[in-house]
Design a protein around this motif. Structure first.
Motif, mmCIF file in Angstrom:
data_model
loop_
_atom_site.group_PDB
_atom_site.id
_atom_site.type_symbol
_atom_site.label_atom_id
_atom_site.label_comp_id
_atom_site.label_asym_id
_atom_site.label_seq_id
_atom_site.Cartn_x
_atom_site.Cartn_y
_atom_site.Cartn_z
ATOM 1 N N THR A 43 -33.677 -2.604 -16.624
ATOM 2 C CA THR A 43 -32.951 -3.069 -15.436
ATOM 3 C C THR A 43 -33.893 -3.871 -14.547
ATOM 4 O O THR A 43 -34.966 -3.394 -14.181
ATOM 5 C CB THR A 43 -32.395 -1.877 -14.653
ATOM 6 O OG1 THR A 43 -33.472 -1.018 -14.278
ATOM 7 C CG2 THR A 43 -31.411 -1.087 -15.509
ATOM 8 N N PRO A 44 -33.507 -5.087 -14.175
ATOM 9 C CA PRO A 44 -34.401 -5.917 -13.360
ATOM 10 C C PRO A 44 -34.275 -5.656 -11.861
ATOM 11 O O PRO A 44 -34.965 -6.297 -11.071
ATOM 12 C CB PRO A 44 -33.937 -7.332 -13.700
ATOM 13 C CG PRO A 44 -32.487 -7.179 -13.996
ATOM 14 C CD PRO A 44 -32.313 -5.822 -14.609
ATOM 15 N N LYS A 45 -33.404 -4.761 -11.447
ATOM 16 C CA LYS A 45 -33.208 -4.516 -10.016
ATOM 17 C C LYS A 45 -33.122 -3.019 -9.765
ATOM 18 O O LYS A 45 -33.021 -2.219 -10.694
ATOM 19 C CB LYS A 45 -31.937 -5.207 -9.526
ATOM 20 C CG LYS A 45 -30.674 -4.752 -10.234
ATOM 21 C CD LYS A 45 -29.440 -5.412 -9.661
ATOM 22 C CE LYS A 45 -29.415 -6.893 -9.995
ATOM 23 N NZ LYS A 45 -28.171 -7.544 -9.511
ATOM 24 N N GLU A 46 -33.162 -2.666 -8.484
ATOM 25 C CA GLU A 46 -33.046 -1.254 -8.130
ATOM 26 C C GLU A 46 -31.658 -0.747 -8.488
ATOM 27 O O GLU A 46 -30.659 -1.467 -8.371
ATOM 28 C CB GLU A 46 -33.301 -1.070 -6.629
ATOM 29 C CG GLU A 46 -34.736 -1.389 -6.214
ATOM 30 C CD GLU A 46 -34.963 -1.135 -4.739
ATOM 31 O OE1 GLU A 46 -33.994 -0.727 -4.056
ATOM 32 O OE2 GLU A 46 -36.096 -1.348 -4.274
ATOM 33 N N ASP A 47 -31.619 0.483 -8.944
ATOM 34 C CA ASP A 47 -30.346 1.045 -9.373
ATOM 35 C C ASP A 47 -30.320 2.520 -9.032
ATOM 36 O O ASP A 47 -31.333 3.114 -8.658
ATOM 37 C CB ASP A 47 -30.155 0.845 -10.880
ATOM 38 C CG ASP A 47 -31.303 1.438 -11.680
ATOM 39 O OD1 ASP A 47 -31.338 2.665 -11.828
ATOM 40 O OD2 ASP A 47 -32.172 0.654 -12.151
ATOM 41 N N SER A 48 -29.144 3.086 -9.182
ATOM 42 C CA SER A 48 -28.964 4.514 -8.921
ATOM 43 C C SER A 48 -28.777 5.298 -10.208
ATOM 44 O O SER A 48 -28.378 6.456 -10.171
ATOM 45 C CB SER A 48 -27.745 4.725 -8.011
ATOM 46 O OG SER A 48 -26.586 4.163 -8.622
ATOM 47 N N GLY A 49 -29.052 4.676 -11.323
ATOM 48 C CA GLY A 49 -28.893 5.336 -12.611
ATOM 49 C C GLY A 49 -28.125 4.457 -13.584
ATOM 50 O O GLY A 49 -27.540 3.430 -13.212
ATOM 51 N N VAL A 50 -28.130 4.864 -14.839
ATOM 52 C CA VAL A 50 -27.526 4.062 -15.902
ATOM 53 C C VAL A 50 -26.643 4.947 -16.770
ATOM 54 O O VAL A 50 -26.997 6.090 -17.078
ATOM 55 C CB VAL A 50 -28.626 3.382 -16.751
ATOM 56 C CG1 VAL A 50 -28.083 2.912 -18.088
ATOM 57 C CG2 VAL A 50 -29.214 2.203 -16.005
ATOM 58 N N PHE A 51 -25.497 4.400 -17.152
ATOM 59 C CA PHE A 51 -24.613 5.037 -18.131
ATOM 60 C C PHE A 51 -24.829 4.368 -19.493
ATOM 61 O O PHE A 51 -24.843 3.136 -19.580
ATOM 62 C CB PHE A 51 -23.139 4.876 -17.730
ATOM 63 C CG PHE A 51 -22.751 5.611 -16.483
ATOM 64 C CD1 PHE A 51 -22.239 6.896 -16.550
ATOM 65 C CD2 PHE A 51 -22.890 5.004 -15.237
ATOM 66 C CE1 PHE A 51 -21.867 7.560 -15.392
ATOM 67 C CE2 PHE A 51 -22.523 5.664 -14.081
ATOM 68 C CZ PHE A 51 -22.015 6.952 -14.154
#
Length: 211
Positions: A43-51
Motif C-alpha cells: 500500500t503506497p498510502k496510510e491505511d487502516s488495514g487491508v482485506f
C-alpha cells in the motif's frame, strides 16, 4: 462470502485502484497442487488495514482475512487463526500465505482498503493451475471397399499339371530305390549278428576243451 454487484462493477471498471498485488516469488507464474503460495499487497498510502478477497471462476467473491494496521489478523468466522491461511504485516506490505494450494483456491486475488470513506482495491493477481493440453490421438483412415471388383493375389499360383506328374514319378523312383536298399541293409545286419553269436559259441567250446 458472495460479492455485491456494485463491488464487482468497481472491480471490472478499475475504479479506485491502488497499490500492488503480486506473488512474493517473482519467478512463480502458476502454482502447483500442494504448493505454499505467498501473496503480497503493498500500500503506497496510510491505511487502516487491508482485506484479502478471492474472486473465483464463477464470479463470486470470498472473504479470506482482514489484517489491521497493527498486524492483527481476523479470518472468516471471526477466527484469529486459520488452518489453511497465514496472514501478517511487514512495514507497508500485507502478506497472505496459502499453506497448501488446492483447486478450491484458484481465482483472482485482491486486497481491499477503506481510506477516507473511499474503497480502494489492488490490481488482481491470478492464481490458476497451468493449462495442460493433451495431444490428439492420430486418426487412421478407414479402408475403402470397392464392390464388384475382385483382385487376384499375385502370390497365389495355380498348380502346373506337368510339375505335379514329375513329382509323382520322382516319388515312385524313390520307393523303388530305397526299399531294396533298406532290405539289403537289414539282411547284412542279420547275417552279422548271427556270425557274432556263432563265434562266441565256438570260443567257449575251445576254452572248455583246454581245461
Amino acid at each position: 462470502m458472495a460479492g455485491s454487484p456494485a463491488l464487482l462493477l468497481l472491480l471490472a471498471m478499475g475504479l479506485c485502484e491502488y497499490g500492488l498485488t503480486e506473488f512474493r516469488d517473482s519467478r512463480l507464474t502458476h502454482p502447483q497442487v500442494g504448493q505454499r503460495l505467498e501473496l503480497e499487497c503493498v500500500t503506497p498510502k496510510e491505511d487502516s488495514g487491508v482485506f484479502w478477497v478471492r474472486l473465483d471462476k464463477g464470479g463470486t467473491l470470498h472473504f479470506i482475512v482482514f489484517i489491521s494496521s497493527l498486524a492483527r489478523a481476523t479470518f472468516e468466522g471471526n477466527h484469529k487463526t486459520s488452518t489453511h491461511f497465514e496472514a501478517k504485516k511487514v512495514g507497508s506490505s500485507y502478506q497472505l500465505v496459502v499453506k497448501s494450494f488446492t483447486p478450491q483456491d484458484e481465482g483472482n486475488y485482491f486486497c481491499l482498503m477503506n481510506s477516507n470513506q473511499a474503497l480502494y482495491f489492488s490490481p488482481r493477481q491470478p492464481a490458476f493451475f497451468p493449462v495442460t493440453t493433451t495431444a490428439a490421438a492420430p486418426t487412421t483412415p478407414t479402408p475403402t471397399t470397392q464392390h464388384g471388383i475382385t483382385k487376384k493375389d499375385p502370390c497365389l499360383k495355380t498348380p502346373d499339371p506337368e510339375t505335379s506328374k514329375e513329382k509323382e514319378l520322382n516319388f515312385f523312383c524313390d520307393i523303388f530305390i530305397w526299399v531294396p536298399l533298406a532290405g539289403t541293409c537289414l539282411l547284412l545286419l542279420t547275417a552279422l549278428a548271427v556270425t557274432v553269436i556263432l563265434c562266441q559259441q565256438t570260443r567257449r567250446r575251445r576254452c572248455r576243451c583246454k581245461r
